[in-house]
Design a protein around this motif. Structure first.
Motif, PDB file in Angstrom:
ATOM      1  N   LEU A  97      -5.902 -26.094  48.332  1.00 25.34           N
ATOM      2  CA  LEU A  97      -5.277 -26.685  47.152  1.00 25.34           C
ATOM      3  C   LEU A  97      -4.709 -25.610  46.242  1.00 25.34           C
ATOM      4  O   LEU A  97      -3.569 -25.723  45.768  1.00 25.34           O
ATOM      5  N   ALA A 100      -1.603 -24.148  47.753  1.00 26.48           N
ATOM      6  CA  ALA A 100      -0.470 -25.075  47.622  1.00 26.48           C
ATOM      7  C   ALA A 100       0.078 -25.060  46.199  1.00 26.48           C
ATOM      8  O   ALA A 100       1.305 -25.098  45.994  1.00 26.48           O
ATOM      9  N   GLU A 101      -0.801 -24.992  45.201  1.00 27.31           N
ATOM     10  CA  GLU A 101      -0.364 -25.018  43.809  1.00 27.31           C
ATOM     11  C   GLU A 101       0.512 -23.815  43.469  1.00 27.31           C
ATOM     12  O   GLU A 101       1.554 -23.962  42.822  1.00 27.31           O
ATOM     13  N   TYR A 116      -0.974 -28.800  50.918  1.00 28.73           N
ATOM     14  CA  TYR A 116      -1.567 -29.975  50.280  1.00 28.73           C
ATOM     15  C   TYR A 116      -2.124 -30.917  51.346  1.00 28.73           C
ATOM     16  O   TYR A 116      -3.237 -31.447  51.220  1.00 28.73           O
ATOM     17  N   ALA A 130      -4.102 -35.554  47.762  1.00 29.44           N
ATOM     18  CA  ALA A 130      -3.340 -34.552  48.509  1.00 29.44           C
ATOM     19  C   ALA A 130      -1.995 -35.114  48.948  1.00 29.44           C
ATOM     20  O   ALA A 130      -0.971 -34.418  48.889  1.00 29.44           O
ATOM     21  N   LEU A 133       0.356 -35.276  45.964  1.00 29.07           N
ATOM     22  CA  LEU A 133       0.861 -33.948  45.619  1.00 29.07           C
ATOM     23  C   LEU A 133       1.874 -33.454  46.650  1.00 29.07           C
ATOM     24  O   LEU A 133       2.870 -32.815  46.299  1.00 29.07           O
ATOM     25  N   ALA A 134       1.613 -33.746  47.921  1.00 28.04           N
ATOM     26  CA  ALA A 134       2.562 -33.351  48.966  1.00 28.04           C
ATOM     27  C   ALA A 134       3.903 -34.047  48.769  1.00 28.04           C
ATOM     28  O   ALA A 134       4.970 -33.428  48.860  1.00 28.04           O
TER      29      ALA A 134
END
Length: 665
Positions: A97, A100-101, A116, A130, A133-134
């Motif tokens: 995570l 990805a951020e 994500y 997830a 967010l993806a």
């Protein structure tokens, strides 16, 4: 250029007293680095962790170095070091995570999307988060590629320094803002050289900038507010009442250090008020609901009448992280704070509120769909009743942190702050102006509804295909089911919905050929949702090492597939089986085929028509983690790769006619 810090984190956590430490640390002691890390002195911890990594490092050092760069807003270095974290066995899955951020903040949207989804695979309880967010990565990329052409943003260079300058508020013939520059430092007065161990910069102070009548229009004369306002530690950001008579600002809470005479440290943030009397600001007075030992109250903003104050707090009873609250002034006293509600607040942080003259509320958030870091949002309403937040998009927002907006009286121009690439310092102040639209603007404004329930659907991906150029864009419906595309002139388009979750697809045609004036195409999608399809997409089944027999724990998931296929008659499903990395490639292909066939045979035994099923083995070609040949991994990590996924490979689509343009402007 130096990189940026995440301001809302700095202003949200308990802060520590300043420290006098040499700029170059000679220690390679992990224990000392960890002490800096635990005290939030990331600036000093980074120096030691970097040297330890050059000597070989380990998972602990790599993870804390990556975290330190993330906490200080250096997303470039954070990205490099999270990649290293993921190369070690047994790393905590939360690092997917975090990686990805920072990728998203670096505008690497496809890579961020991948990690994500990896996080969702490893943490099934977070799969919905997830996936959302993806999907937001597609939206962010579209917004980045489609800036609002009538909004012009420029760096206000004369206000900015090499450090952080942020949260401007228009005041008299200039503005007030916060900065951690070393404005007052002198060799003769070392007390003014205090260093904040989190960033390596000075402590935040409040400054006033006025236009210099002897200089060009965009040049400001700068001065710090009096020392009794800018006391030790952090002071700011600030807000000014619309009549210019009240200054309300964030201030570090200060408490005595037990057992040390005359020693103080900072605690949770507080709010203070000062009034302008006899041509000067009065001694600041505290907000009644400050609580330095338990939680922060900060980032105050007053409405036009001065009788409602909005602010930020992590007090108990919120939705998570920092929330927006309001308090009303009645009979000269402020009332008990009330949460602004779930329309604006999320489990993440909502920060930096601002009340425009017409009553619109602006704030920054990570919890709503953003382009990467903090984005600025707009809502209408008051107190705890608000409209759905609207992302201001590009060019106001970016993949970095954007916050602290303020408007001139025309409501068409103002300032905001950002740590976007290309700035002068860490966080910079930017000027913006919205100009009239002179060109033809063509736009699809759509909304997705659940056909059965007639309620908006958020998180649905919608695709727009340009038949003339072959380019396909994607958008994700927001909390209100809405999505937006911009169209080129003299072009033909196909608009369609996502196939992964919804199995009654709408698809239609749009043409802008011959359109000579700005037009909005209103589109409504009514889709039938198969909830079990979502389960089929995300819930995999797993196998023991070197086996292909169906385990007992897989049978409930297989029965969900059976139920789904019984309900949704127009779909075929393919079993896609995978192995871990151990063993030869050819053998793993054969093993994965056996696993896919075993899943297919089980479904056939439950009555599913064999014509609707197919099986395919991928061996070890599509690993979900870094457990490749030669990488030491746990049995749990290897098992994640030993899986069978269920993919819908055919549907019978329903085509819908799109309406003609309904709105023109």
């Amino acid at each position: 250029m130096k990189l940026k810090k995440i301001l809302f984190v700095i202003l949200s956590l308990s802060l520590l007293a300043y420290v006098f430490i040499p700029s170059k640390l000679r220690s390679d002691d992990l224990g000392k680095a960890n002490k800096y890390y635990e005290k939030y002195d990331y600036y000093y911890a980074i120096e030691i962790y970097e040297r330890l990594m050059k000597k070989g490092g380990n998972l602990e050092v790599a993870e804390k170095l990556a975290n330190s760069y993330r906490f200080t807003g250096n997303t470039i270095e954070a990205e490099k070091n999270y990649a290293k974290v993921l190369s070690y066995p047994n790393f905590n899955t939360i690092n997917y995570l975090y990686y990805a951020e920072v990728l998203k903040q670096n505008a690497k949207y496809e890579e961020a999307k991948h990690y994500y989804l990896m996080y969702g695979e490893r943490e099934p309880s977070q799969a919905d988060k997830a996936l959302r967010l993806a999907n937001s990565c597609d939206m962010a990329r579209m917004w980045a590629n489609r800036p609002e052409l009538n909004i012009v943003v420029t760096n206000e260079e004369s206000l900015n320094s090499d450090q952080s300058d942020f949260s401007p508020v228009i005041y008299q013939d200039g503005l007030i803002f916060a900065s951690d520059r070393f404005f007052t430092q002198t060799k003769a007065n070392p007390k003014n050289n205090k260093v904040y161990g989190w960033t390596g910069n000075g402590y935040i102070k409040i400054y006033q900038a006025v236009h210099d009548p002897k200089a060009p229009k965009d040049v400001f004369k700068l001065s710090a507010l009096p020392n009794y306002i800018n006391k030790e530690f952090h002071n700011g950001p600030a807000s000014i009442s619309y009549d210019g008579k009240t200054l309300v600002f964030t201030k570090s809470g200060v408490r005595k250090i037990a057992g040390k005479k005359n020693k103080e440290t900072t605690s949770h943030n507080t709010i203070y008020f000062s009034t302008f009397e006899n041509n000067s600001w009065t001694e600041p007075q505290p907000f009644e609901y400050n609580n330095i030992l338990e939680y922060s109250v900060q980032h105050p903003a007053l409405n036009k009448e001065g009788n409602v104050m909005y602010f930020v707090s992590d007090m108990p009873g919120g939705y998570g992280g920092m929330d927006l609250y309001y308090s009303e002034k009645k009979d000269g006293k402020w009332t008990q704070p009330i949460n602004c509600g779930s329309r604006v607040n999320t489990p993440e942080d909502e920060v930096f509120p601002y009340l425009r003259g017409d009553g619109k509320l602006y704030f920054s958030s990570r919890g709503h769909l953003t382009m990467g870091g903090l984005d600025i949002f707009e809502v209408e309403g008051e107190k705890s009743a608000w409209s759905e937040p609207r992302n201001l998009k590009t060019p106001i927002n970016s993949s970095k942190d954007d916050f602290g907006i303020t408007f001139f009286g025309d409501n068409q121009s103002g300032y905001f702050s950002s740590n976007r690439n290309g700035g002068k310092g860490l966080d910079d102040i930017y000027h913006f102006v919205q100009k009239p639209v002179d060109e033809v603007v063509l736009q699809v404004a759509g909304q997705v509804f659940d056909k059965a329930k007639q309620i908006p659907i958020s998180g649905l991906k919608v695709f727009l295909y340009n038949k003339n150029t072959g380019k396909e864009d994607a958008a994700v419906s927001d909390e209100n089911g809405a999505f937006v595309f911009y169209l080129d002139q003299e072009s033909d388009y196909t608009l369609r919905g996502d196939l992964d979750k919804f199995f009654s697809r709408q698809e239609g045609e749009i043409s802008t050929k011959g359109v000579k004036e700005s037009t909005i195409y209103n589109v409504k999608f009514e889709v039938e949702r198969a909830e079990e399809a979502y389960l089929v997409r995300l819930n995999n089944i797993y196998y023991d090492f070197d086996k292909y027999a169906i385990r007992k724990d897989a049978e409930p998931e297989l029965m969900k597939v059976v139920e789904f296929m019984n309900k949704v008659g127009d779909v075929n499903v393919q079993m896609q089986a995978h192995t871990d990395s151990r063993g030869k490639a050819d053998y793993n292909i054969q093993l994965s085929v056996k696993r896919a066939n075993a899943a297919r045979d089980y479904l056939m035994q439950q009555g599913v028509d064999k014509e609707r099923l197919s099986a395919r083995g991928f061996g070890k070609t599509q690993l979900l983690n870094l457990c490749a040949d030669g990488v030491k991994c746990t049995e749990e990590e290897h098992q994640l790769n030993r899986r069978t996924e269920f993919k819908v490979i055919r549907i019978n689509p329903v085509t819908a006619n799109l309406p003609s343009p309904l709105i023109k402007y």
